[in-house]
Scaffold this active site. Structure first.
Site, short mmCIF file in Angstrom:
data_model
loop_
_atom_site.label_atom_id
_atom_site.label_comp_id
_atom_site.label_asym_id
_atom_site.label_seq_id
_atom_site.Cartn_x
_atom_site.Cartn_y
_atom_site.Cartn_z
N MET A 85 0.96 -1.35 0.41
CA MET A 85 -0.02 0.30 -0.15
C MET A 85 0.94 1.72 0.12
O MET A 85 0.39 2.46 0.27
CB MET A 85 -0.58 -0.11 1.10
CG MET A 85 -2.09 -0.92 1.43
SD MET A 85 -3.58 -1.05 2.53
CE MET A 85 -2.63 -0.94 3.57
N GLY A 86 2.62 1.12 -0.32
CA GLY A 86 3.13 2.35 -0.68
C GLY A 86 3.57 2.82 0.91
O GLY A 86 3.80 1.70 1.52
N LEU B 96 6.64 3.04 1.55
CA LEU B 96 7.67 2.13 1.85
C LEU B 96 8.69 1.95 3.19
O LEU B 96 9.10 3.40 3.07
CB LEU B 96 8.36 1.67 0.31
CG LEU B 96 7.17 1.68 -0.70
CD1 LEU B 96 7.98 1.23 -2.26
CD2 LEU B 96 6.13 0.16 -0.27
N HIS B 97 8.91 1.49 3.05
CA HIS B 97 9.87 1.27 4.19
C HIS B 97 10.69 0.11 3.73
O HIS B 97 10.70 -0.68 2.83
CB HIS B 97 9.51 1.82 5.30
CG HIS B 97 8.67 -0.31 6.30
ND1 HIS B 97 8.96 -0.91 6.34
CD2 HIS B 97 7.30 0.28 5.70
CE1 HIS B 97 8.29 -1.85 5.94
NE2 HIS B 97 7.20 -0.78 6.16
N HIS C 130 9.93 -3.90 3.28
CA HIS C 130 9.56 -3.67 1.78
C HIS C 130 10.55 -3.85 1.20
O HIS C 130 9.83 -4.61 -0.18
CB HIS C 130 8.45 -2.76 1.62
CG HIS C 130 7.05 -2.24 2.30
ND1 HIS C 130 7.25 -1.39 2.89
CD2 HIS C 130 5.64 -3.34 2.03
CE1 HIS C 130 6.08 -1.14 3.23
NE2 HIS C 130 4.79 -1.82 2.91
N GLN D 244 -2.04 -11.86 7.74
CA GLN D 244 -2.18 -12.40 6.40
C GLN D 244 -1.72 -13.14 5.97
O GLN D 244 -2.50 -13.49 5.19
CB GLN D 244 -1.91 -10.61 7.01
CG GLN D 244 -2.00 -9.98 4.51
CD GLN D 244 -1.32 -8.82 4.68
OE1 GLN D 244 -2.85 -8.09 5.24
NE2 GLN D 244 -0.15 -8.63 4.74
N SER E 255 4.52 1.06 8.33
CA SER E 255 3.86 2.25 7.59
C SER E 255 4.26 3.04 8.28
O SER E 255 3.78 4.38 8.17
CB SER E 255 3.44 2.47 6.57
OG SER E 255 4.23 1.19 5.41
N ARG E 256 3.72 2.82 9.16
CA ARG E 256 2.91 3.44 10.30
C ARG E 256 3.47 4.06 11.23
O ARG E 256 2.74 5.10 11.81
CB ARG E 256 1.62 2.37 10.94
CG ARG E 256 0.18 2.03 10.13
CD ARG E 256 0.14 0.79 11.07
NE ARG E 256 -1.32 0.71 10.28
CZ ARG E 256 -2.77 0.82 9.42
NH1 ARG E 256 -3.02 2.07 10.23
NH2 ARG E 256 -3.57 -0.05 9.11
O1 PAF Z 1 0.17 -5.97 3.73
C1 PAF Z 1 0.07 -4.73 2.71
O2 PAF Z 1 0.29 -4.23 2.61
C2 PAF Z 1 -2.07 -4.68 2.42
O3 PAF Z 1 -2.28 -5.78 3.18
C3 PAF Z 1 -2.16 -5.68 1.09
C4 PAF Z 1 -0.90 -7.39 0.98
C5 PAF Z 1 -1.08 -5.18 0.53
C6 PAF Z 1 -3.32 -5.88 0.52
O4 PAF Z 1 -3.50 -4.16 0.67
#
Ligand code: PAF
Length: 281
Positions: A30-31, A33-34, A37, A154, A187-188
């Site tokens: 979801m952008g 980025l760090h 990612h 997830q 990201s938070r």
């Molecule tokens: O982990 C994430 O950043 C999000 O949950 C994902 C897998 C990109 C889905 O939007």
């Protein structure tokens, strides 16, 4: 690096690569980025001929509109980082591309894994995640897809989604990348003040202390230990503490302590909700 904003162009590029027999690795994001990612992208680069990264802030997985509103967006910086690390293609679709019929969410049968932990505290979150990941998997059809273990639940749910939807993608779980002080990269984290960032590092210290106690303690006493330690930090507000089977996410009894066990926590630091986990054995 190709920057692709619509589905037709994405399909054309992927079609060309696949006709050449090139393998594709995929990192959905979801952008904002760090280094966490970027470690996924680097692993994908080392294991595939071509790497696709998607950047899409998926509205249907946010259960709190304020959380979506505050979610950091820094696409220009993201593109610079992705180019530097050697990503081949960035897919940055619009909301209309991904949700042409409006924000419809599909409910998948993921064995009730979505009612536990994050799912119990953010109802509907995993329906949104599975909906978007499923759409992205259908478009990209990668050989390998990479997910961080920070979002452990997830990862388990995506494995299940992959199985039931028969995507036949190899789902690769990658290690948590931490700041020097131990705070899991997220990201938070940019939403934390410098002081909160320091204090938030206490979460991982407590997880490590708990792991050291695991062999000689009951699961109930361990859970209590974590809750007490976290609650002792005045800036923290604990959302949940769970110890679960690391493959099924079901709760464990003391008789099953030789099964793979994971400790997962969600904690508000000020107004920012952070999650972290540690394998206990
Ligand atoms: O982990 C994430 O950043 C999000 O949950 C994902 C897998 C990109 C889905 O939007």
């Amino acid at each position: 690096m190709l920057i692709v904003k619509n589905i037709d162009t994405l399909e054309k590029c992927l079609g060309e690569w696949k006709s050449l027999g090139l393998s594709v690795g995929f990192v959905p994001t979801m952008g904002a980025l760090h280094l966490g990612h970027l470690s996924l992208i680097e692993q994908a680069i080392s294991e595939n001929d071509k790497v696709v990264c998607s950047i899409f802030v998926n509205p249907t997985q946010f259960t709190d509109p304020k959380d979506l509103e505050n979610y950091p967006i820094q696409i220009e910086e993201d593109l610079v980082l992705l180019k530097k690390v050697g990503c081949d293609l960035v897919f940055a679709p619009t909301k209309t591309d991904m949700y042409p019929q409006g924000e419809e969410v599909v409910q998948f049968n993921i064995n009730d894994l979505d009612y536990l932990m994050e799912g119990a505290h953010r109802q509907g979150h995993f329906d949104g995640v599975c909906t978007i990941v499923s759409k992205l998997f259908e478009l990209v059809r990668p050989k390998n897809a990479y997910f961080g273990q920070k979002d452990f639940q997830q990862l388990i749910i995506i494995r299940q989604l992959n199985k039931i939807q028969k995507f036949n993608i190899n789902i690769v779980g990658c290690p948590i990348i931490r700041e020097d002080n131990g705070l899991a990269m997220s990201s938070r984290n940019v939403l934390l003040s410098p002081r909160e960032r320091e204090i938030a590092a206490e979460i991982y210290r407590i997880l490590k202390e708990t792991k050291a106690k695991f062999p000689n303690s009951s699961l109930e006493s361990l859970k209590l230990f974590v809750e007490t330690k976290l609650n002792a930090v005045s800036e923290f507000s604990v959302d949940y503490v769970e110890i679960a089977h690391a493959q099924t996410l079901q709760s464990l009894s003391d008789l099953e302590k030789n099964e793979p066990a994971i400790l997962c926590v969600a904690v508000f630091v000020g107004s920012v909700r952070l999650i972290d986990n540690i394998l206990l054995n």
